[in-house]
Design a protein around this motif. Structure first.
Motif, PDB file in Angstrom:
ATOM      1  N   TYR A 274      84.295  20.706  60.028  1.00 24.43           N
ATOM      2  CA  TYR A 274      83.598  19.805  59.114  1.00 24.43           C
ATOM      3  C   TYR A 274      83.235  20.460  57.782  1.00 24.43           C
ATOM      4  O   TYR A 274      83.090  19.778  56.767  1.00 24.43           O
ATOM      5  CB  TYR A 274      82.309  19.281  59.754  1.00 24.43           C
ATOM      6  N   VAL A 275      83.045  21.764  57.776  1.00 21.96           N
ATOM      7  CA  VAL A 275      82.424  22.416  56.620  1.00 21.96           C
ATOM      8  C   VAL A 275      83.362  23.353  55.876  1.00 21.96           C
ATOM      9  O   VAL A 275      82.921  24.120  55.015  1.00 21.96           O
ATOM     10  CB  VAL A 275      81.153  23.189  57.048  1.00 21.96           C
ATOM     11  N   GLN A 276      84.642  23.322  56.167  1.00 21.93           N
ATOM     12  CA  GLN A 276      85.579  24.184  55.461  1.00 21.93           C
ATOM     13  C   GLN A 276      85.648  23.821  53.987  1.00 21.93           C
ATOM     14  O   GLN A 276      85.648  22.653  53.618  1.00 21.93           O
ATOM     15  CB  GLN A 276      86.964  24.070  56.097  1.00 21.93           C
ATOM     16  N   GLY A 277      85.699  24.836  53.147  1.00 21.17           N
ATOM     17  CA  GLY A 277      85.770  24.644  51.702  1.00 21.17           C
ATOM     18  C   GLY A 277      85.251  25.879  50.995  1.00 21.17           C
ATOM     19  O   GLY A 277      84.279  26.497  51.442  1.00 21.17           O
ATOM     20  N   ASP A 278      85.897  26.239  49.908  1.00 18.14           N
ATOM     21  CA  ASP A 278      85.562  27.483  49.211  1.00 18.14           C
ATOM     22  C   ASP A 278      84.750  27.279  47.945  1.00 18.14           C
ATOM     23  O   ASP A 278      84.134  28.221  47.445  1.00 18.14           O
ATOM     24  CB  ASP A 278      86.846  28.250  48.846  1.00 18.14           C
ATOM     25  N   ASP A 279      84.727  26.074  47.412  1.00 15.94           N
ATOM     26  CA  ASP A 279      84.077  25.831  46.129  1.00 15.94           C
ATOM     27  C   ASP A 279      82.614  25.454  46.354  1.00 15.94           C
ATOM     28  O   ASP A 279      82.276  24.281  46.565  1.00 15.94           O
ATOM     29  CB  ASP A 279      84.797  24.722  45.351  1.00 15.94           C
ATOM     30  N   VAL A 280      81.747  26.459  46.336  1.00 14.78           N
ATOM     31  CA  VAL A 280      80.317  26.232  46.557  1.00 14.78           C
ATOM     32  C   VAL A 280      79.659  25.858  45.232  1.00 14.78           C
ATOM     33  O   VAL A 280      79.695  26.618  44.267  1.00 14.78           O
ATOM     34  CB  VAL A 280      79.637  27.481  47.153  1.00 14.78           C
ATOM     35  N   GLU A 281      79.059  24.673  45.178  1.00 20.14           N
ATOM     36  CA  GLU A 281      78.416  24.185  43.965  1.00 20.14           C
ATOM     37  C   GLU A 281      76.954  24.622  43.880  1.00 20.14           C
ATOM     38  O   GLU A 281      76.440  24.868  42.799  1.00 20.14           O
ATOM     39  CB  GLU A 281      78.502  22.652  43.920  1.00 20.14           C
ATOM     40  N   GLU A 282      76.259  24.664  44.991  1.00 17.97           N
ATOM     41  CA  GLU A 282      74.851  25.032  45.017  1.00 17.97           C
ATOM     42  C   GLU A 282      74.570  25.820  46.290  1.00 17.97           C
ATOM     43  O   GLU A 282      75.219  25.623  47.319  1.00 17.97           O
ATOM     44  CB  GLU A 282      73.936  23.796  45.021  1.00 17.97           C
ATOM     45  N   TYR A 283      73.586  26.718  46.200  1.00 11.92           N
ATOM     46  CA  TYR A 283      73.092  27.445  47.369  1.00 11.92           C
ATOM     47  C   TYR A 283      71.621  27.692  47.092  1.00 11.92           C
ATOM     48  O   TYR A 283      71.270  28.565  46.312  1.00 11.92           O
ATOM     49  CB  TYR A 283      73.866  28.741  47.556  1.00 11.92           C
ATOM     50  N   GLN A 284      70.767  26.885  47.710  1.00 10.27           N
ATOM     51  CA  GLN A 284      69.359  26.901  47.343  1.00 10.27           C
ATOM     52  C   GLN A 284      68.470  26.862  48.573  1.00 10.27           C
ATOM     53  O   GLN A 284      68.915  26.527  49.667  1.00 10.27           O
ATOM     54  CB  GLN A 284      69.032  25.688  46.452  1.00 10.27           C
ATOM     55  N   GLY A 285      67.203  27.179  48.355  1.00  8.25           N
ATOM     56  CA  GLY A 285      66.215  27.111  49.418  1.00  8.25           C
ATOM     57  C   GLY A 285      64.904  26.562  48.899  1.00  8.25           C
ATOM     58  O   GLY A 285      64.605  26.665  47.702  1.00  8.25           O
ATOM     59  N   ILE A 286      64.132  25.969  49.780  1.00  5.85           N
ATOM     60  CA  ILE A 286      62.847  25.404  49.390  1.00  5.85           C
ATOM     61  C   ILE A 286      61.929  25.382  50.608  1.00  5.85           C
ATOM     62  O   ILE A 286      62.395  25.250  51.747  1.00  5.85           O
ATOM     63  CB  ILE A 286      63.024  23.973  48.818  1.00  5.85           C
ATOM     64  N   LEU A 287      60.643  25.527  50.377  1.00  9.53           N
ATOM     65  CA  LEU A 287      59.646  25.373  51.433  1.00  9.53           C
ATOM     66  C   LEU A 287      59.281  23.903  51.575  1.00  9.53           C
ATOM     67  O   LEU A 287      59.122  23.192  50.581  1.00  9.53           O
ATOM     68  CB  LEU A 287      58.395  26.186  51.123  1.00  9.53           C
ATOM     69  N   VAL A 288      59.154  23.447  52.814  1.00  5.53           N
ATOM     70  CA  VAL A 288      58.756  22.068  53.081  1.00  5.53           C
ATOM     71  C   VAL A 288      57.602  22.078  54.077  1.00  5.53           C
ATOM     72  O   VAL A 288      57.482  22.996  54.894  1.00  5.53           O
ATOM     73  CB  VAL A 288      59.933  21.243  53.646  1.00  5.53           C
ATOM     74  N   PRO A 289      56.726  21.078  54.029  1.00  5.94           N
ATOM     75  CA  PRO A 289      55.615  21.028  54.989  1.00  5.94           C
ATOM     76  C   PRO A 289      56.108  20.694  56.374  1.00  5.94           C
ATOM     77  O   PRO A 289      57.125  20.018  56.560  1.00  5.94           O
ATOM     78  CB  PRO A 289      54.715  19.918  54.421  1.00  5.94           C
ATOM     79  N   GLU A 290      55.371  21.162  57.368  1.00  3.08           N
ATOM     80  CA  GLU A 290      55.725  20.902  58.765  1.00  3.08           C
ATOM     81  C   GLU A 290      54.431  20.668  59.536  1.00  3.08           C
ATOM     82  O   GLU A 290      53.870  21.572  60.147  1.00  3.08           O
ATOM     83  CB  GLU A 290      56.515  22.074  59.346  1.00  3.08           C
ATOM     84  N   HIS A 291      53.968  19.431  59.488  1.00  2.59           N
ATOM     85  CA  HIS A 291      52.698  19.065  60.106  1.00  2.59           C
ATOM     86  C   HIS A 291      52.915  17.990  61.162  1.00  2.59           C
ATOM     87  O   HIS A 291      53.882  17.230  61.125  1.00  2.59           O
ATOM     88  CB  HIS A 291      51.729  18.496  59.059  1.00  2.59           C
ATOM     89  N   SER A 292      51.970  17.894  62.069  1.00  2.00           N
ATOM     90  CA  SER A 292      51.802  16.694  62.869  1.00  2.00           C
ATOM     91  C   SER A 292      50.713  15.860  62.199  1.00  2.00           C
ATOM     92  O   SER A 292      50.032  16.319  61.271  1.00  2.00           O
ATOM     93  CB  SER A 292      51.383  17.044  64.293  1.00  2.00           C
ATOM     94  N   TYR A 293      50.530  14.652  62.672  1.00  2.00           N
ATOM     95  CA  TYR A 293      49.461  13.808  62.134  1.00  2.00           C
ATOM     96  C   TYR A 293      48.111  14.500  62.271  1.00  2.00           C
ATOM     97  O   TYR A 293      47.274  14.441  61.371  1.00  2.00           O
ATOM     98  CB  TYR A 293      49.451  12.466  62.862  1.00  2.00           C
ATOM     99  N   ASP A 294      47.892  15.187  63.389  1.00  2.00           N
ATOM    100  CA  ASP A 294      46.596  15.812  63.657  1.00  2.00           C
ATOM    101  C   ASP A 294      46.350  17.061  62.822  1.00  2.00           C
ATOM    102  O   ASP A 294      45.203  17.510  62.721  1.00  2.00           O
ATOM    103  CB  ASP A 294      46.476  16.159  65.141  1.00  2.00           C
ATOM    104  N   SER A 295      47.398  17.657  62.249  1.00  2.00           N
ATOM    105  CA  SER A 295      47.205  18.879  61.461  1.00  2.00           C
ATOM    106  C   SER A 295      47.383  18.658  59.963  1.00  2.00           C
ATOM    107  O   SER A 295      47.441  19.622  59.207  1.00  2.00           O
ATOM    108  CB  SER A 295      48.187  19.965  61.932  1.00  2.00           C
ATOM    109  N   LEU A 296      47.479  17.383  59.542  1.00  2.00           N
ATOM    110  CA  LEU A 296      47.657  17.111  58.116  1.00  2.00           C
ATOM    111  C   LEU A 296      46.486  17.681  57.309  1.00  2.00           C
ATOM    112  O   LEU A 296      45.328  17.586  57.726  1.00  2.00           O
ATOM    113  CB  LEU A 296      47.763  15.606  57.868  1.00  2.00           C
ATOM    114  N   PRO A 297      46.776  18.244  56.140  1.00  2.00           N
ATOM    115  CA  PRO A 297      45.698  18.797  55.311  1.00  2.00           C
ATOM    116  C   PRO A 297      44.916  17.696  54.605  1.00  2.00           C
ATOM    117  O   PRO A 297      45.328  16.530  54.569  1.00  2.00           O
ATOM    118  CB  PRO A 297      46.464  19.656  54.295  1.00  2.00           C
TER     119      PRO A 297
END
Length: 437
Positions: A274-297
């Motif tokens: 599914y993922v074969q290909g050599d032309d990489v357009e972007e390579y990035q990272g980001i932090l995202v929140p990971e809460h349950s309803y009970d731990s929301l800030p």
């Protein structure tokens, strides 16, 4: 009474902040949209699926005008175990009747901000918010520009998981590892025709693939593949606590193991085609929140409201990720709270009205309904024992020698006995699964 520069200042030009600014501008409010980057979308990692009904209500013409990628008609959940893959697929052309699309956020955010500017929003790029203060009758957003203080009735913080607005106002503490996940994504140019053939798609149809089970037994590590117009996006998401543990165990030569895990994932036999290909357009990272309803800030103060990622409004349901539409909805709720405060000139009630509206919205109702799901998804048996049982059972069903192995239920029972799960574990996890859904 201080002469305000604006009615509302919105900090952060992602979907959540822009939705709030757009809505307020259409109602005649003076709104500033402050963004740290040079242009919208520069800090955003290429996105996934937008469940667009909420945007359909705000900008009905968006399917014709917005830079959308593909109309999602297929979803797949794939459980990995060693060299085996157990797949659950759902394809339905009726999904074409719903406005659900894959997005590249950089392009989409620029379009959305341009639409907001057309409605009268003042967009202020390349501006870093340093502090936010609240006085008796107004609030002030302090920026790094010379003479850059912006006085207003209320402030909407849409500035991401490490929200400056939230920390400087004392609404939120610094986020802990257990409250965050890291997402890394690679965008590969493979061409429209190749995507259509590789994923068995027609025209502008799109597909979303969700994977789990690699590395074996590592909870909260998941992978995804999204199809765009000419590109595919392949990425990984992992809770920081799990990543720290995997790092201590030797995954990756340095830093977080997620980048190396993504590369290893892409080389797995079930994934590689599914993922074969050599032309990489972007390579990035980001932090995202990971809460349950009970731990929301906390998410509000007197004249301040936090929306989107800044409020922790993201939910990993296991079979899909919800966040893009949650952010837009929270922005609209904040806009409605500001409109109500303007009617009775009670801007001190802005934060409370926003929070009440959010509690009544489908966003928090959804998170409340699935409040036990985040804990359930941290169960290691979901990433090792149960995928192994499924793979062993199916191998027995389809193997040429399966008849010699006895009835299917006996094969399943033997596979279960070989796993690390006990009968009590199965009953307990089954109950937790039902409660989570």
């Amino acid at each position: 009474m201080t002469e305000n520069d604006f009615d509302v200042v919105v900090v952060g030009a992602g979907r959540a902040g822009t939705a709030a600014a757009y809505k307020l501008a259409t109602e005649g409010f003076d709104v500033a949209l402050v963004e740290r980057a040079k242009q919208p979308g520069m800090k955003n990692v290429t996105g996934g699926v937008l469940y667009g009904q909420i945007l359909d209500e705000l900008v009905p013409e968006f399917p014709e005008e917005a830079p959308l990628e593909r109309h999602v008609v297929e979803h797949n959940i794939k459980l990995l175990h060693d060299d085996a893959e157990v797949s659950i697929g759902y394809r339905d052309l009726a999904l074409r009747e719903e406005p659900n699309y894959t997005l590249m956020l950089g392009k989409f955010d620029r379009w959305f901000v341009d639409r907001a500017v057309d409605e009268g929003v003042l967009f202020i790029p390349e501006t870093t918010v340093m502090d936010v203060s609240q006085n008796d009758d107004h609030a002030v957003v302090h920026t790094d520009r010379e003479n850059g203080d912006l006085a207003c009735h209320a402030v909407i913080g849409a500035d991401g998981v490490n929200t400056t607005v939230g920390r400087q106002t004392g609404i939120q503490r610094t986020m802990r590892n257990e409250d965050m996940a890291l997402s890394v994504k690679k965008v590969i140019d493979v061409g429209r025709n190749t995507i259509d053939e590789r994923f068995n798609l027609d025209s502008d149809e799109g597909a979303a693939y969700i994977y789990t089970g690699f590395p074996t037994g590592a909870p909260t590590i998941g992978y995804f593949i999204y199809t765009f117009d000419e590109y595919i996006s392949v990425g990984a998401v992992g809770g920081l606590e799990t990543l720290r543990y995997l790092g201590n165990e030797g995954y990756g030569d340095s830093g977080t193991p997620l980048y190396s895990l993504l590369e290893e994932f892409m080389q797995l036999d079930p994934v590689r085609p599914y993922v074969q290909g050599d032309d990489v357009e972007e390579y990035q990272g980001i932090l995202v929140p990971e809460h349950s309803y009970d731990s929301l800030p906390e998410r509000h103060d007197r004249r301040v409201a936090l929306i989107g990622d800044a409020a922790g409004l993201v939910l990993n349901k296991g079979y899909t990720f919800r966040g893009l539409d949650y952010g837009i909805k929270s922005g609209l709720v904040a806009a409605e709270a500001a409109m109500a405060c303007d009617v009775d000139a009670d801007w001190d009630a802005f934060g409370r009205r926003y929070d009440d509206g959010l509690e009544d919205s489908y966003v928090l109702q959804d998170m409340k309904q699935h409040r036990h799901l985040p804990k359930f998804l941290k169960n290691e048996r979901m990433y090792d024992a149960y995928p192994g049982v499924a793979a062993d059972t199916l191998r027995g069903m389809y193997s040429a020698g399966s008849d010699a192995q006895g009835l299917t239920w006996r094969q399943a029972y033997r596979a279960f006995r070989r796993s690390d799960a006990g009968v009590f574990d199965l009953v307990k996890d089954g109950y937790r699964a039902l409660r989570s859904l």
